[in-house]
Scaffold this active site. Structure first.
Site, PDB file in Angstrom:
ATOM      1  N   PHE A  10     -12.012  -7.527  -0.265  1.00 22.62           N
ATOM      2  CA  PHE A  10     -12.179  -6.354  -0.113  1.00 22.62           C
ATOM      3  C   PHE A  10     -11.873  -5.477   1.398  1.00 22.62           C
ATOM      4  CE2 PHE A  10     -13.295  -1.774   1.153  1.00 22.62           C
ATOM      5  CZ  PHE A  10     -13.695  -1.263  -0.135  1.00 22.62           C
TER       6      PHE A  10
ATOM      7  N   ASP B 291      -9.887 -10.990   8.311  1.00 20.24           N
ATOM      8  CA  ASP B 291      -9.881  -9.133   7.881  1.00 20.24           C
ATOM      9  C   ASP B 291     -11.798  -9.140   8.700  1.00 20.24           C
ATOM     10  OD1 ASP B 291     -10.902  -6.771   7.940  1.00 20.24           O
ATOM     11  OD2 ASP B 291     -10.138  -6.670   5.209  1.00 20.24           O
TER      12      ASP B 291
ATOM     13  N   LYS C  48     -15.984  -1.883  12.037  1.00 22.17           N
ATOM     14  CA  LYS C  48     -17.180  -1.318  11.994  1.00 22.17           C
ATOM     15  C   LYS C  48     -18.421  -0.699  12.779  1.00 22.17           C
ATOM     16  CE  LYS C  48     -18.159  -2.258   6.866  1.00 22.17           C
ATOM     17  NZ  LYS C  48     -17.920  -0.747   5.802  1.00 22.17           N
TER      18      LYS C  48
END
Ligand code: PLP
Length: 411
Positions: free
Chosen positions: A144, A229, A258
């Protein structure tokens, strides 16, 4: 029209049909405030936060220190655009560069923007160093990377991709942890490979040591840019500042997002000199990225997270959480397997494949009714990503709820 509903539960503040586009659930819990590892709904009901706003609130809620930094910065200057800069942005970039052998930082506002920038930088590097025809990008099953068209093209889940075809050309998905597929496929036509050291959304699997070694080796030999990532795994979540360290990956570019600004929207790409040299003024930009408020807060977040004692405590908490989750798997039939690393952990729930996703939804709802907020990963993984400041007693509290809800479930 949207309405708040007390009928479903006397003590629950749910909002039906909120005035948001239909891409989000039509019933949402109305949250009001937070304190440490707890959140409170609009009626003052308390929830233990095992989700951190999808792995964001690493330092917990209600942080006076971060609020003060943001307020002070807002009084001075809120926004300058990328035509100018501020001391806050420079200081923050300096701290980030020192997370590895990096020469520069690109700031965005979200994970997907960091991924877009990394993909574009990799294509620029391939174009400038090898010429045209070396633009392909490999990603992996279960990955993702985000929802914008480039990041989505690297996210090979049919439910996410299919309604939006045609996607960006030149992307190819390979099976995760399949060394042979790497050897067979990665050739000179590739600009980049993008990989999550641990797949946060796609089922909490991590790269095997052999796969990481093969990725490092092939990318180095063929001058393919290796992008890690770390939007979800980065900055302490898995017990190291970067998950790439324990995973054995040697990435060229790293994406972060995040937890970076303690809950404010900020993302970053860490860029080495070799790649930075190939990027020209004006080839990529963001109006808001790296603004003074988000970077001022991020500077303080980085100071806290990058402290050795803080990271040691995250490791301890992670080990304790894994022990407790293993204990649940030993006792409860439906709890099949512990997954993850550090404080990005989970339990594989033994629901039959065909209705796993909807049953996971109602499982998480039952936990919410008992005062625990948790997440799903993949189809059947209960994902736990508490604030990194979680105490062992709070881990016990959350695991009790997980165990009792799971014990009531049947296959
Ligand atoms: N990359 C990874 C590894 C993620 O986990 C996510 C979000 O969950 C993204 C990218 C996209 O981040 P955002 O939702 O901030 O665009």
């Amino acid at each position: 029209m949207y309405k708040q509903d007390y009928q479903k539960s006397k003590t629950f503040r749910l909002v039906h049909n909120p005035p948001f586009a239909n891409n989000y659930a039509r019933t949402l819990l109305l949250l009001d405030r937070g304190e440490g590892c707890y959140l409170f709904d609009a009626d003052g009901r308390r929830y233990l936060d095992f989700g951190s706003g999808i792995a964001v609130n690493a330092l917990g809620h209600g942080r006076e220190d971060l609020a003060e930094i943001a307020a002070e910065q807002m009084k001075k200057i809120i926004h300058v655009s990328n035509l100018y800069t501020t001391e806050a942005a420079i200081q923050c970039a300096g701290r980030l560069m020192h997370l590895g052998n990096f020469d520069a930082v690109y700031f965005g506002n979200s994970g997907t923007e960091a991924v877009e920038a990394a993909l574009k930088f990799a294509r620029l590097y391939a174009l400038r160093t090898r010429g045209e025809g070396h633009h392909r990008i490999a990603s992996f099953s279960g990955a993702f990377h985000g929802r914008t068209m480039g990041a989505l093209s690297a996210t090979p889940t049919p439910a996410y991709q299919d309604p939006f075809r045609p996607l960006v050309p030149g992307f190819q998905a390979l099976p995760y942890n399949d060394i042979e597929a790497l050897e067979r496929t990665l050739d000179d036509s590739f600009a980049a490979v993008i990989v999550e050291p641990l797949q946060g959304e796609g089922g909490l699997r991590s790269v095997s040591p052999g796969f990481a070694e093969a990725l490092n080796r092939i990318c180095r030999e063929k001058d393919i840019v290796l992008i890690a990532d770390e939007v979800q795994t980065g900055l302490g979540r898995t017990g190291e500042i970067l998950a790439s360290s324990w995973a054995g990956l040697n990435p060229d570019l790293v994406t972060l997002a995040k937890p970076l600004a303690g809950g404010l929207p900020l993302s970053a790409v860490l860029v080495p000199e070799r790649i930075n040299r190939q990027i020209k003024v004006g080839e990529h930009a963001s109006t808001f990225g790296g603004g003074p408020v988000t970077t001022a807060v991020a500077g303080a977040v980085l100071d806290i997270i990058c402290d050795a004692a803080f990271i040691r405590r995250v490791q301890e908490a992670g080990e304790y959480l894994h022990e407790r989750l293993q204990d649940i798997c030993d006792r409860v039939a439906l709890a099949r397997e512990v997954r993850g690393h550090g404080l990005l952990a989970g339990i594989a729930v033994g629901y039959p494949e065909k209705d796993a996703k909807s049953r996971m939804g109602s499982l998480i709802e039952k936990m919410q009714e008992r005062g625990l907020l948790a997440l799903r990963s993949g189809t059947n993984i209960l994902r736990i990503a508490p604030p990194l400041i979680i105490e062992n007693e709070q881990i016990d509290e959350g695991c009790e709820i997980i165990a009792s809800v799971l014990a009531e479930e049947t296959e």
